[in-house]
Structure formats: structure tokens, C-alpha cells
Design an enzyme around this catalytic site. Structure first.
Site, PDB file in Angstrom:
ATOM      1  N   GLU A  44      -2.284  -9.018   3.749  1.00 46.45           N
ATOM      2  CA  GLU A  44      -2.590  -9.442   5.135  1.00 46.45           C
ATOM      3  C   GLU A  44      -4.076  -9.380   5.447  1.00 46.45           C
ATOM      4  O   GLU A  44      -4.513  -9.885   6.471  1.00 46.45           O
ATOM      5  CB  GLU A  44      -1.768  -8.603   6.124  1.00 46.45           C
ATOM      6  CG  GLU A  44      -2.253  -7.172   6.374  1.00 46.45           C
ATOM      7  CD  GLU A  44      -1.862  -6.167   5.279  1.00 46.45           C
ATOM      8  OE1 GLU A  44      -1.404  -6.594   4.206  1.00 46.45           O
ATOM      9  OE2 GLU A  44      -2.042  -4.958   5.516  1.00 46.45           O
ATOM     10  N   HIS A  66      -3.752  -5.165   0.123  1.00 45.55           N
ATOM     11  CA  HIS A  66      -3.260  -5.627   1.424  1.00 45.55           C
ATOM     12  C   HIS A  66      -3.295  -7.158   1.494  1.00 45.55           C
ATOM     13  O   HIS A  66      -4.344  -7.716   1.794  1.00 45.55           O
ATOM     14  CB  HIS A  66      -4.121  -5.055   2.543  1.00 45.55           C
ATOM     15  CG  HIS A  66      -3.936  -3.587   2.738  1.00 45.55           C
ATOM     16  ND1 HIS A  66      -3.005  -3.060   3.604  1.00 45.55           N
ATOM     17  CD2 HIS A  66      -4.524  -2.515   2.152  1.00 45.55           C
ATOM     18  CE1 HIS A  66      -3.035  -1.745   3.552  1.00 45.55           C
ATOM     19  NE2 HIS A  66      -3.956  -1.385   2.673  1.00 45.55           N
ATOM     20  N   CYS A 114       0.829  -1.219   0.000  1.00 47.73           N
ATOM     21  CA  CYS A 114       0.000   0.000   0.000  1.00 47.73           C
ATOM     22  C   CYS A 114       0.859   1.263   0.000  1.00 47.73           C
ATOM     23  O   CYS A 114       1.536   1.527  -0.976  1.00 47.73           O
ATOM     24  CB  CYS A 114      -1.010  -0.044   1.153  1.00 47.73           C
ATOM     25  SG  CYS A 114      -2.315   1.183   0.980  1.00 47.73           S
TER      26      CYS A 114
END
Lengths: 206, 267
Positions: free
Chosen positions: A185, A183, A79
Site C-alpha cells: 500500500e 508494504h 508486515c
């Protein structure tokens, strides 16, 4: 051990939690020396480019990251961490690291039903095969939250694209550097797969 | 192109999952962490936790729930209920939430939305609004009024105006919850959702009234919603998240199809 760059740019714990879940050893560090000497680095971040780069410079992290890149250490940007790798960001008119030539620019959309930020789940189209994307399936989607997009100068640095009226680079690659606008994650199984592959990646782009 | 999202809402009281009907008669229906994990593995796109704990002494229980969810669920989730300050917001974000959700506290103190957006970014600040249908009047021209305290206290604020104000103050998303539809299982308030979705430039999450898969289809198409909130529909096993997604996918709605946990074979 993966070192996660701490430069007060938002929630770094999500990346750590995902790595913990995968059984991958990592630590969050605010120390430039630790980053310069790391064997593997994740450079995450949410927030604004201006303050992110300022915090990075104050800590000497910009130098540390460049040193690590020169040495061939595998680096994953996420990001804001991806946007800062480019030369310049339109957000706060910020000079960035320039590890990949190009700039970060704001979405200008003509369709009034499309919203900014580009927030939610979207697909990616792989434009160049890369070991970190080897597990991605055609219908996989990833979680995005951003108002500015990655615009590298050279096509050879684009690993994947996403179409949001504008076709933008959703993943960047250059030697031992890889970066995603989305993202991993927070992207469920396909996102975690990228993190898992990064943990053993030697830094070779093919 | 972004997909439409399905978001499951988990009301949590003293660490247990509760389901309310029209905000009263809440009852315990299980473990929020187990449910969150189940939905995640079933392909859910996002979660919302509302802390409906009555006593502020028990707020730490919620932080513990957030922390444990964040360790095993790798999709975005937000937390609402009891967030009255930037500090409250920071606690849930540090515990692993992606976004914070404000409702009554923002009606009483609209600056809170701006403070949260400034501190964490607009993408972190969700404004939830509880809306009751009323006869249109000079004060409430849209015929939809903002209510607080779980729907019990009308505020004399027009819901359409409040939605626009919320966006101007920095909210990154709106949850539009129809008190009339909540718990009825008769479908979302399509007209209300459309009215607000057409008036703002931020994503709108429709809430209240989901009972059948068709209801999700209606609100994501005719209603103009970016996301549909579900609760009892999935909490009691009547429908699975996966079955809802497959239904929407078959009807041509762009939906993320992803099941399972972490591991996938090398390709």
C-alpha cells in the site's frame, strides 16, 4: 468485499485508502465473526508482535483467521500481519498463528553501515511464480520497515527473497495464503498492482 | 540492498505550498496536493510536509491536506510543524501520514521523541534538526550548533551530541538541515552530514542547499546520507524528480526507478 482485520496494530487506513483508490470495496472490521465469514481478508499491521498477537487473541481473531484459512478464503498478510502467520516470533518471545511453519527473527548484521530497521526501498527476487507477483518487473522496489525478518521452515513457502546482508523471505505463500514483509500500500505502482491482483485472486497458488 | 532515497519537502502554509529562503520571505508557489501527486508519478521515494501555518486555528487545514494526499499518493510521507504531543502525532498518522517529524518542540521537550516512539514505534518518529556552523567552543566542540524558531534562536547545544541523544531517545531517522546552506543552491553541507551519519546508527536525511544533481550525488556518497531532501530544485520545474533519479542511477547510485501511476499491463 475485502475485510481488513482491525486489531489495533497501527495504521490500517493506508490499506483502505489504497483499495479505495483502486475502486476495490473493503471495510475495516474489529469483529471476529465478520472475519470468519469473509470472502477475502487483508491482515495488515505495524508495531510489535507481542501486543499485536495479544490484541488478536482478545478479539478471537486468531481463531477466525485460522477458520478462514481452512475454508480456502484468500488472505493477504502485510508486515506484522505476515510475521504473525509464522509459528513464533523472537520479538517479545511470542507464539503466533502457525499457519506457516517457521519463525520471525531479529536481524543480526555485521556491516556497521547497514542500519536496523531495514527501512526504505528494496528489490525482491521471485523464487516461485505466484499470481499476485505476476506483474512485478525485475527492477521494481518495494517499501520495507522492519527489524525482524520472516524465516519459514520450508522453501516451498517462500515466494520471494530480499538480500540485506541476510537473504530473507520478503513474500510467503501457502495455498490461499499470501504475505509480504513489505508494504504494497506504500510501494507505488508495483505495490498497488499486488493489491489489485489480490482483489480477484481465487486463492490458488499457481 | 536498500536504495538511496530522494525526498521532496513541501512547506505548507494555510493549505498552500510555500518556499522559504533561509526561513524568511516565504511565498505561495502552488497547490501541495497537485505537487505531491506530480512527484509521486515521477518516481519520488518519499515526501515531507512541514506545516508552517502561523496560526494554530488553521491546523485542521493541514489535516485536510494530509488526508487528500494519502488518498492519491502511495509512497510514505511524514508531517512536521506544530507537533508538540502524542495526540498531535496521532492526528496526522490517522489522516494517512506514515511518520511524524519533530524539530523545535523536541529541543524544548526531548521526552516528546520517546513518547512518539513508544506510542507509534521508532520508525514513525523523525527528528529534524536545524544546524548552524559556529566557531568550535567548549560547549559546541563540533562547531555545529542547534538552532530553533526557523534558525533564529541558538540553543547552546552541540548538533553532534543532539543527534546521538535523539537516537538514544528513540528517533528512527534524522533530518540534518544546514541553515547555512539552506536556500543557497550551492550544495549540501557535506562535512556536517558525514559527521552525523558516521556517529549514529539510524538513517540520515540531508537537507538544505541542493541546487544541482551533483549536489545529491555528493551528499549520498561522500556525505554518507541515506536520503537527500530537495525542495526549490524541483518546485519550480528546474529539474524533475525523474531527471535527478536518472542522473544518480547513471552515476552508479542505487536508486529506485519507477514512473507512472497505478495501472500496469499484465505480464
Amino acid at each position: 468485499m475485502i475485510q481488513i482485520v482491525d486489531y489495533e496494530a497501527g495504521n490500517l487506513t493506508s490499506v483502505k485508502r489504497a483499495l479505495d483508490h483502486l475502486g476495490i470495496v473493503s471495510q475495516i472490521t474489529p469483529d471476529a465473526k465478520t472475519i470468519a465469514e469473509a470472502e477475502r481478508i487483508i491482515f495488515p499491521g505495524v508495531g510489535a508482535a507481542g501486543s499485536a498477537v495479544r490484541n488478536l487473541r482478545e478479539r478471537g481473531m486468531d481463531q477466525a483467521l485460522c477458520e478462514a484459512f481452512e475454508k480456502g478464503v484468500p488472505i493477504l498478510g502485510i508486515c506484522i500481519g505476515a510475521q504473525i502467520l509464522l509459528s513464533h516470533s523472537e520479538e517479545d518471545d511470542t507464539d503466533c498463528l502457525g499457519l506457516i511453519p517457521g519463525e520471525t527473527v531479529r536481524f543480526q548484521l555485521s556491516d556497521p553501515t547497514l542500519k536496523i530497521p531495514h527501512m526504505g526501498w528494496d528489490g525482491i527476487e521471485i523464487t516461485q511464480p505466484h499470481p499476485l507477483l505476476a506483474g512485478v518487473r525485475p527492477d521494481d522496489m518495494f517499501y520495507f520497515v522492519h527489524s525482524y525478518y520472516l524465516k519459514p521452515e520450508r522453501e516451498e513457502h517462500v515466494a520471494a527473497t530480499t538480500d540485506y546482508e541476510t537473504v530473507f523471505a520478503s513474500a510467503l505463500m501457502r495455498e490461499n495464503l499470501f504475505a509480504t514483509q513489505f508494504h504494497p500500500e506504500k510501494s507505488g505502482p508495483p505495490g498497488l498492482d499486488i493489491l489489485r491482483r489480490f482483489a480477484t485472486w481465487e486463492g490458488n497458488p499457481c | 540492498m536498500l536504495s538511496k532515497r530522494i525526498i521532496a519537502c513541501l512547506d505548507v502554509r494555510d493549505g498552500h505550498l510555500a518556499k522559504s529562503v533561509k526561513f524568511v520571505n516565504t511565498k505561495n508557489i502552488g497547490d501541495p496536493i497537485a505537487k505531491a501527486k506530480e512527484y509521486y508519478e515521477d518516481g519520488l521515494d518519499e515526501l515531507v510536509f512541514y506545516d508552517i501555518t502561523a496560526s494554530s486555528d488553521n491546523r485542521n487545514i493541514m489535516i485536510d491536506v494530509v488526508d487528500r494526499v494519502a488518498a492519491q499518493v502511495f509512497i510514505p510521507f511524514s508531517v512536521g510543524g506544530g507537533i508538540r504531543s502524542v495526540e498531535d502525532g496521532r492526528r496526522v498518522l490517522l489522516a494517512g501520514a506514515e511518520k511524524v517529524n519533530v524539530n523545535s518542540a523536541a529541543v524544548k521537550n526531548p521526552k516528546l521523541i520517546t513518547e512518539l516512539a513508544d506510542a507509534f514505534g521508532s520508525q514513525c518518529a523523525i527528528l529534524s534538526m536545524d544546524v548552524l556552523g559556529v566557531a568550535p567552543s567548549a560547549a559546541i566542540p563540533s562547531g555545529y550548533e542547534i538552532v530553533i524558531n526557523g534558525g533564529r534562536t541558538p540553543m547552546g547545544i552541540d548538533a553532534l551530541e543532539w543527534a546521538k541523544t535523539g537516537e538514544e531517545l528513540g528517533a528512527g531517522e534524522l533530518v540534518v538541515n544546514s541553515i547555512d546552506a539552506d536556500g543557497t543552491k550551492d550544495g549540501y553541507e557535506i562535512r556536517l552530514t558525514r559527521l552525523i551519519a558516521d556517529a549514529v546508527g539510524i538513517p540520515v536525511i540531508a537537507s538544505g542547499g541542493a541546487g544541482k544533481p551533483e549536489h545529491l550525488y555528493e551528499v549520498l556518497t561522500d556525505g554518507g546520507a541515506d536520503a537527500a531532501l530537495v525542495a526549490s530544485m524541483v518546485h519550480y520545474g528546474e529539474y524533475t524528480v525523474r531527471s535527478l533519479k536518472e542522473y544518480l542511477h547513471q552515476r552508479g547510485v542505487r536508486i529506485r526507478m519507477c514512473y507512472g501511476t497505478t495501472e500496469r499491463a499484465d505480464c
